[in-house]
Write a protein that holds these residues in place. Structure first.
Motif, PDB file in Angstrom:
ATOM      1  N   LEU A  72      69.774  41.458  25.075  1.00 39.94           N
ATOM      2  CA  LEU A  72      69.610  40.172  24.398  1.00 39.94           C
ATOM      3  C   LEU A  72      70.475  39.154  25.116  1.00 39.94           C
ATOM      4  O   LEU A  72      71.652  39.372  25.372  1.00 39.94           O
ATOM      5  N   LYS A  73      69.860  38.044  25.487  1.00 38.52           N
ATOM      6  CA  LYS A  73      70.558  36.961  26.181  1.00 38.52           C
ATOM      7  C   LYS A  73      70.164  35.646  25.521  1.00 38.52           C
ATOM      8  O   LYS A  73      69.288  35.612  24.672  1.00 38.52           O
ATOM      9  N   THR A  74      70.764  34.559  25.950  1.00 36.44           N
ATOM     10  CA  THR A  74      70.381  33.251  25.416  1.00 36.44           C
ATOM     11  C   THR A  74      68.963  32.896  25.847  1.00 36.44           C
ATOM     12  O   THR A  74      68.275  32.153  25.165  1.00 36.44           O
ATOM     13  N   TRP A  75      68.515  33.421  26.955  1.00 35.95           N
ATOM     14  CA  TRP A  75      67.209  33.098  27.526  1.00 35.95           C
ATOM     15  C   TRP A  75      66.228  34.260  27.489  1.00 35.95           C
ATOM     16  O   TRP A  75      65.097  34.161  27.947  1.00 35.95           O
ATOM     17  N   LEU A  76      66.649  35.404  26.924  1.00 39.76           N
ATOM     18  CA  LEU A  76      65.809  36.597  26.847  1.00 39.76           C
ATOM     19  C   LEU A  76      65.982  37.214  25.457  1.00 39.76           C
ATOM     20  O   LEU A  76      67.023  37.797  25.167  1.00 39.76           O
ATOM     21  N   LEU A  77      64.975  37.037  24.622  1.00 42.72           N
ATOM     22  CA  LEU A  77      65.085  37.480  23.240  1.00 42.72           C
ATOM     23  C   LEU A  77      64.355  38.801  23.041  1.00 42.72           C
ATOM     24  O   LEU A  77      63.214  38.971  23.477  1.00 42.72           O
ATOM     25  N   THR A  78      65.037  39.722  22.397  1.00 45.82           N
ATOM     26  CA  THR A  78      64.523  41.059  22.123  1.00 45.82           C
ATOM     27  C   THR A  78      64.362  41.223  20.620  1.00 45.82           C
ATOM     28  O   THR A  78      64.939  40.461  19.844  1.00 45.82           O
ATOM     29  N   PRO A  79      63.604  42.238  20.186  1.00 47.20           N
ATOM     30  CA  PRO A  79      63.452  42.440  18.744  1.00 47.20           C
ATOM     31  C   PRO A  79      64.750  42.952  18.114  1.00 47.20           C
ATOM     32  O   PRO A  79      65.647  43.423  18.810  1.00 47.20           O
ATOM     33  N   TYR A  80      64.800  42.856  16.798  1.00 51.25           N
ATOM     34  CA  TYR A  80      65.914  43.460  16.055  1.00 51.25           C
ATOM     35  C   TYR A  80      65.715  44.969  16.054  1.00 51.25           C
ATOM     36  O   TYR A  80      64.591  45.449  15.925  1.00 51.25           O
ATOM     37  N   TYR A  81      66.796  45.723  16.195  1.00 52.14           N
ATOM     38  CA  TYR A  81      66.665  47.174  16.231  1.00 52.14           C
ATOM     39  C   TYR A  81      67.354  47.864  15.067  1.00 52.14           C
ATOM     40  O   TYR A  81      67.230  49.067  14.905  1.00 52.14           O
ATOM     41  N   ALA A  82      68.062  47.148  14.218  1.00 50.80           N
ATOM     42  CA  ALA A  82      68.747  47.760  13.082  1.00 50.80           C
ATOM     43  C   ALA A  82      67.724  48.418  12.158  1.00 50.80           C
ATOM     44  O   ALA A  82      66.596  47.956  12.013  1.00 50.80           O
ATOM     45  N   GLN A  83      68.106  49.530  11.531  1.00 52.85           N
ATOM     46  CA  GLN A  83      67.211  50.250  10.636  1.00 52.85           C
ATOM     47  C   GLN A  83      66.861  49.440   9.395  1.00 52.85           C
ATOM     48  O   GLN A  83      65.720  49.395   8.979  1.00 52.85           O
ATOM     49  N   ARG A  85      66.363  46.087   8.181  1.00 49.39           N
ATOM     50  CA  ARG A  85      66.205  44.696   8.592  1.00 49.39           C
ATOM     51  C   ARG A  85      65.850  43.830   7.393  1.00 49.39           C
ATOM     52  O   ARG A  85      65.175  44.271   6.473  1.00 49.39           O
ATOM     53  N   SER A  86      66.281  42.585   7.463  1.00 40.54           N
ATOM     54  CA  SER A  86      65.948  41.620   6.418  1.00 40.54           C
ATOM     55  C   SER A  86      64.486  41.206   6.565  1.00 40.54           C
ATOM     56  O   SER A  86      63.846  41.489   7.584  1.00 40.54           O
ATOM     57  N   ALA A  87      63.974  40.500   5.577  1.00 39.29           N
ATOM     58  CA  ALA A  87      62.580  40.033   5.619  1.00 39.29           C
ATOM     59  C   ALA A  87      62.360  39.091   6.800  1.00 39.29           C
ATOM     60  O   ALA A  87      61.317  39.141   7.465  1.00 39.29           O
ATOM     61  N   TRP A  88      63.335  38.234   7.089  1.00 38.08           N
ATOM     62  CA  TRP A  88      63.146  37.303   8.206  1.00 38.08           C
ATOM     63  C   TRP A  88      63.271  38.010   9.548  1.00 38.08           C
ATOM     64  O   TRP A  88      62.623  37.633  10.514  1.00 38.08           O
ATOM     65  N   GLU A  89      64.073  39.082   9.629  1.00 38.39           N
ATOM     66  CA  GLU A  89      64.138  39.869  10.860  1.00 38.39           C
ATOM     67  C   GLU A  89      62.819  40.612  11.078  1.00 38.39           C
ATOM     68  O   GLU A  89      62.326  40.699  12.206  1.00 38.39           O
ATOM     69  N   GLU A  90      62.233  41.134   9.999  1.00 33.59           N
ATOM     70  CA  GLU A  90      60.929  41.804  10.093  1.00 33.59           C
ATOM     71  C   GLU A  90      59.851  40.814  10.543  1.00 33.59           C
ATOM     72  O   GLU A  90      59.001  41.143  11.365  1.00 33.59           O
ATOM     73  N   ALA A  91      59.897  39.594   9.991  1.00 35.17           N
ATOM     74  CA  ALA A  91      58.922  38.567  10.381  1.00 35.17           C
ATOM     75  C   ALA A  91      59.051  38.257  11.869  1.00 35.17           C
ATOM     76  O   ALA A  91      58.055  38.121  12.578  1.00 35.17           O
ATOM     77  N   PHE A  92      60.288  38.146  12.348  1.00 32.09           N
ATOM     78  CA  PHE A  92      60.518  37.890  13.772  1.00 32.09           C
ATOM     79  C   PHE A  92      59.959  39.040  14.604  1.00 32.09           C
ATOM     80  O   PHE A  92      59.270  38.820  15.607  1.00 32.09           O
ATOM     81  N   ASN A  93      60.256  40.280  14.216  1.00 31.41           N
ATOM     82  CA  ASN A  93      59.781  41.432  14.979  1.00 31.41           C
ATOM     83  C   ASN A  93      58.254  41.492  15.028  1.00 31.41           C
ATOM     84  O   ASN A  93      57.677  41.841  16.059  1.00 31.41           O
ATOM     85  N   ARG A  94      57.582  41.137  13.921  1.00 32.19           N
ATOM     86  CA  ARG A  94      56.116  41.112  13.925  1.00 32.19           C
ATOM     87  C   ARG A  94      55.594  40.069  14.919  1.00 32.19           C
ATOM     88  O   ARG A  94      54.701  40.345  15.714  1.00 32.19           O
ATOM     89  N   LYS A  95      56.148  38.876  14.859  1.00 29.51           N
ATOM     90  CA  LYS A  95      55.713  37.800  15.772  1.00 29.51           C
ATOM     91  C   LYS A  95      56.039  38.181  17.225  1.00 29.51           C
ATOM     92  O   LYS A  95      55.225  37.998  18.126  1.00 29.51           O
ATOM     93  N   HIS A  96      57.231  38.727  17.439  1.00 27.52           N
ATOM     94  CA  HIS A  96      57.641  39.176  18.773  1.00 27.52           C
ATOM     95  C   HIS A  96      56.641  40.216  19.290  1.00 27.52           C
ATOM     96  O   HIS A  96      56.200  40.152  20.439  1.00 27.52           O
TER      97      HIS A  96
END
Length: 192
Positions: A72-83, A85-96
């Motif tokens: 994960l960098k300022t210019w390279l975004l990766t999904p959340y990997y925590a077991q 995850r919050s609803a907004w982290e899940e939403a991000f991972n789906r879009k990602h």
């Protein structure tokens, strides 16, 4: 025979914008990234410098996305990997995952060149040249609209295994990248 690692950057239309290859297949994604010319262009030459966006109090610059094999960098975004995850982290991972599926589709289309779908019994130098040539031909076919209909390729999205990314160099870049990803996640969640 060699196992060859290749890193490709594609746009939303499946055009290949950058390819970095010629590395041993045993190299991790993050190692290939650091060896790539694109990394130098982004970090040292400001390739992604441009207009940023203010989201939830955080400045979000231009960025690329990568899977969990990348840092994960300022210019390279990766999904959340925590077991958990919050609803907004899940939403991000789906879009990602939806956006990242374009890379999977592009890889699938490249393998239609045949030579990339099987073991190449050539030197590392020739394998690298072959991969590069197939990437150039891929873009030419898209430019000419010759036989590549997107309907032919279902979105190939598979869940990435949840694993922690490599812990090599932990930089301040990670913390800023985390804040950027969080701001985008809150924005994506607000749109669902």
């Amino acid at each position: 025979m060699y196992s060859v690692a290749a890193q490709i950057v594609v746009d939303r239309d499946m055009r290949i914008l950058n390819v970095s290859t010629g590395y041993s297949g045993g190299y991790s994604d993050s190692h290939v990234l650091k060896l790539s010319r694109m990394y130098t262009e982004v970090v040292s030459n400001g390739l992604l410098d441009g207009q940023s966006l203010l989201l939830h109090g955080t400045e979000v610059p231009l960025y690329l996305i990568g899977d969990l094999g990348y840092p994960l960098k300022t210019w390279l975004l990766t999904p959340y990997y925590a077991q958990n995850r919050s609803a907004w982290e899940e939403a991000f991972n789906r879009k990602h995952g939806q956006v990242h599926s374009i890379v999977s589709m592009t890889s699938h289309v490249l393998k239609r060149w045949g030579v990339l779908a099987q073991k190449m019994r050539v030197s590392l130098k020739m394998a690298t040249a072959t991969i590069g040539a197939c990437c150039v031909l891929h873009n030419m076919m898209f430019d000419w609209n010759e036989g590549l209909e997107l309907e032919d390729y279902a979105l190939l999205h598979s869940e990435q295994p949840l694993q922690e990314p490599e812990q090599g160099d932990v930089e301040i870049d990670y913390e800023i990248g985390r804040r950027i990803r969080d701001a985008l996640a809150m924005e994506v969640y607000g749109q669902t």
